[in-house]
Motif scaffolding. Structure first.
Motif, PDB file in Angstrom:
ATOM      1  N   MET A   8       0.791  -1.223   0.000  1.00 53.80           N
ATOM      2  CA  MET A   8       0.000   0.000   0.000  1.00 53.80           C
ATOM      3  C   MET A   8       0.833   1.288   0.000  1.00 53.80           C
ATOM      4  O   MET A   8       0.559   2.202  -0.776  1.00 53.80           O
ATOM      5  CB  MET A   8      -0.971  -0.001   1.188  1.00 53.80           C
ATOM      6  N   PRO A   9       1.860   1.419   0.860  1.00 50.57           N
ATOM      7  CA  PRO A   9       2.659   2.665   0.804  1.00 50.57           C
ATOM      8  C   PRO A   9       3.304   2.885  -0.564  1.00 50.57           C
ATOM      9  O   PRO A   9       3.361   4.014  -1.063  1.00 50.57           O
ATOM     10  CB  PRO A   9       3.715   2.457   1.899  1.00 50.57           C
ATOM     11  N   PHE A  57       0.453   3.936  -3.223  1.00 48.93           N
ATOM     12  CA  PHE A  57      -0.027   5.316  -3.162  1.00 48.93           C
ATOM     13  C   PHE A  57       1.027   6.298  -3.664  1.00 48.93           C
ATOM     14  O   PHE A  57       0.701   7.293  -4.308  1.00 48.93           O
ATOM     15  CB  PHE A  57      -0.461   5.663  -1.744  1.00 48.93           C
ATOM     16  N   THR A  58       2.300   6.016  -3.377  1.00 46.51           N
ATOM     17  CA  THR A  58       3.366   6.867  -3.915  1.00 46.51           C
ATOM     18  C   THR A  58       3.366   6.825  -5.442  1.00 46.51           C
ATOM     19  O   THR A  58       3.498   7.858  -6.110  1.00 46.51           O
ATOM     20  CB  THR A  58       4.729   6.419  -3.381  1.00 46.51           C
ATOM     21  N   LYS A  63       0.431   8.839  -6.968  1.00 49.26           N
ATOM     22  CA  LYS A  63       0.661  10.282  -7.029  1.00 49.26           C
ATOM     23  C   LYS A  63       1.452  10.647  -8.288  1.00 49.26           C
ATOM     24  O   LYS A  63       1.123  11.605  -8.993  1.00 49.26           O
ATOM     25  CB  LYS A  63       1.412  10.750  -5.786  1.00 49.26           C
ATOM     26  N   GLY A 106      -3.253  11.826  -1.685  1.00 47.55           N
ATOM     27  CA  GLY A 106      -2.569  11.861  -0.397  1.00 47.55           C
ATOM     28  C   GLY A 106      -3.536  11.751   0.770  1.00 47.55           C
ATOM     29  O   GLY A 106      -3.249  11.081   1.783  1.00 47.55           O
ATOM     30  N   GLN A 108      -4.619   8.238   0.972  1.00 47.02           N
ATOM     31  CA  GLN A 108      -3.497   7.468   1.500  1.00 47.02           C
ATOM     32  C   GLN A 108      -3.447   7.528   3.026  1.00 47.02           C
ATOM     33  O   GLN A 108      -3.327   6.498   3.695  1.00 47.02           O
ATOM     34  CB  GLN A 108      -2.188   7.991   0.915  1.00 47.02           C
ATOM     35  N   ARG A 109      -3.558   8.743   3.583  1.00 45.57           N
ATOM     36  CA  ARG A 109      -3.502   8.878   5.034  1.00 45.57           C
ATOM     37  C   ARG A 109      -4.659   8.144   5.702  1.00 45.57           C
ATOM     38  O   ARG A 109      -4.464   7.471   6.728  1.00 45.57           O
ATOM     39  CB  ARG A 109      -3.508  10.361   5.421  1.00 45.57           C
ATOM     40  N   THR A 164      -6.372   5.557   4.488  1.00 43.44           N
ATOM     41  CA  THR A 164      -6.224   4.123   4.302  1.00 43.44           C
ATOM     42  C   THR A 164      -5.147   3.542   5.211  1.00 43.44           C
ATOM     43  O   THR A 164      -5.365   2.518   5.896  1.00 43.44           O
ATOM     44  CB  THR A 164      -5.894   3.806   2.827  1.00 43.44           C
ATOM     45  N   LEU A 165      -3.977   4.186   5.237  1.00 43.78           N
ATOM     46  CA  LEU A 165      -2.886   3.672   6.055  1.00 43.78           C
ATOM     47  C   LEU A 165      -3.207   3.770   7.545  1.00 43.78           C
ATOM     48  O   LEU A 165      -2.814   2.919   8.347  1.00 43.78           O
ATOM     49  CB  LEU A 165      -1.593   4.419   5.728  1.00 43.78           C
TER      50      LEU A 165
END
Length: 290
Positions: free
Chosen positions: A211-212, A215-216, A219, A277, A280-281, A283-284
């Motif tokens: 996942m990290p 998402f990067t 972007k 972003g 992402q925040r 979800t994580l």
């Protein structure tokens, strides 16, 4: 406030350099005009003249700001927020192809990444072609995509979305492959100890670990999608979209229009990347990774 100060410092520096560059690039035309009229120009008069030309080589920031306001806020207040002269209307056209291309590119990138990770033949054969595909200049391949799709009766939104997809799928493939391979050997061995199937290993270990990275990559892919959508509007002779605004501005020497479209495109990309972003925040954090 401490986080805001560096940003304000950079923005201030950019504006100072921009204003100075506008004076340097536009001064010669002002001097030529003054010479023909037999006038002597003082420094303040020279600076003022370089910041107020109708078709400058480089418009001053306030000229671009006025153009953006007249084609956005002022038109909204006048009830014409989505008229064909509004940058909101052109941004929406570009956003439509950007969003479709981004979704197609993400789906293709994730599918290829899963195949590359789980199939050695795809890893050895597909991955080099994925990398080689990005060596072809998009300005060269975009007209080819438009012509081929038009030949089979496909026009409008999809050809531009295909160009966006072409640019956006690559970072998703690379990031997702890295993410799916990020679990440590000990973690994979533990899943085998628990007699987990490949599908269970994918859903319970590989996918959450990716996942990290995903998402990067998203972007980067989103920013590339905006570029692809704008490039896709150039060879089609489009009359709507930020690419069309850039093209029309270049035809008629309207540099202020060109810069306002560029700033709007950058704003659109920044907003879309910011939304990713935010997701992402959320979800994580939900997954306990933030």
């Amino acid at each position: 406030m401490r986080n805001l100060l560096p940003v304000l410092t950079i923005v201030t520096a950019i504006l100072v350099i921009w204003y100075a560059a506008a004076v340097a690039l536009n001064a010669q035309w002002v001097r030529d005009q003054a010479t023909r009229a037999g006038h002597e120009l003082s420094l303040p008069a020279l600076v003022e003249a370089t910041w107020s030309q109708d078709k400058p080589k480089l418009p001053a920031p306030h000229q671009v700001a006025v153009e953006i306001w007249q084609t956005t806020g002022a038109m909204v207040l006048a009830g014409r927020g989505f008229s064909k002269r509004s940058l909101f209307y052109h941004s929406w056209i570009t956003f439509s192809s950007t969003a479709l291309g981004f979704l197609l590119g993400t789906a293709l990138g994730v599918a290829l990444a899963i195949g590359i990770v789980y199939n050695r033949t795809m890893d050895m054969s597909v991955m080099p072609w994925v990398i080689a595909s990005q060596t072809i200049p998009i300005l060269a391949i975009a007209p080819m995509i438009i012509v081929v799709l038009n030949a089979v009766g496909i026009s409008g939104l999809l050809p531009k979305a295909m160009i966006s997809m072409y640019l956006s799928f690559f970072p998703v493939v690379v990031g997702m492959v890295k993410g799916l391979r990020s679990p440590a050997t000990m973690q994979l061995d533990q899943m085998r100890t628990w007699n987990a199937s490949p599908a269970q290993t994918f859903w319970k270990l590989r996918l959450p670990s990716s996942m990290p990275y995903l998402f990067t990559s998203l972007k980067i892919g989103m920013a590339a999608s905006v570029v692809g959508a704008i490039v896709g509007e150039l060879p089609t002779g489009a009359v709507a979209g930020l690419g069309a605004r850039l093209l029309a501005g270049s035809y008629y020497g309207q540099t202020i229009q060109i810069w306002s479209a560029l700033i709007m495109a950058a704003t659109l990309a920044a907003v879309l990347v910011g939304l990713i972003g935010l997701v992402q925040r959320m979800t994580l954090r939900r997954m306990g990774m933030a």
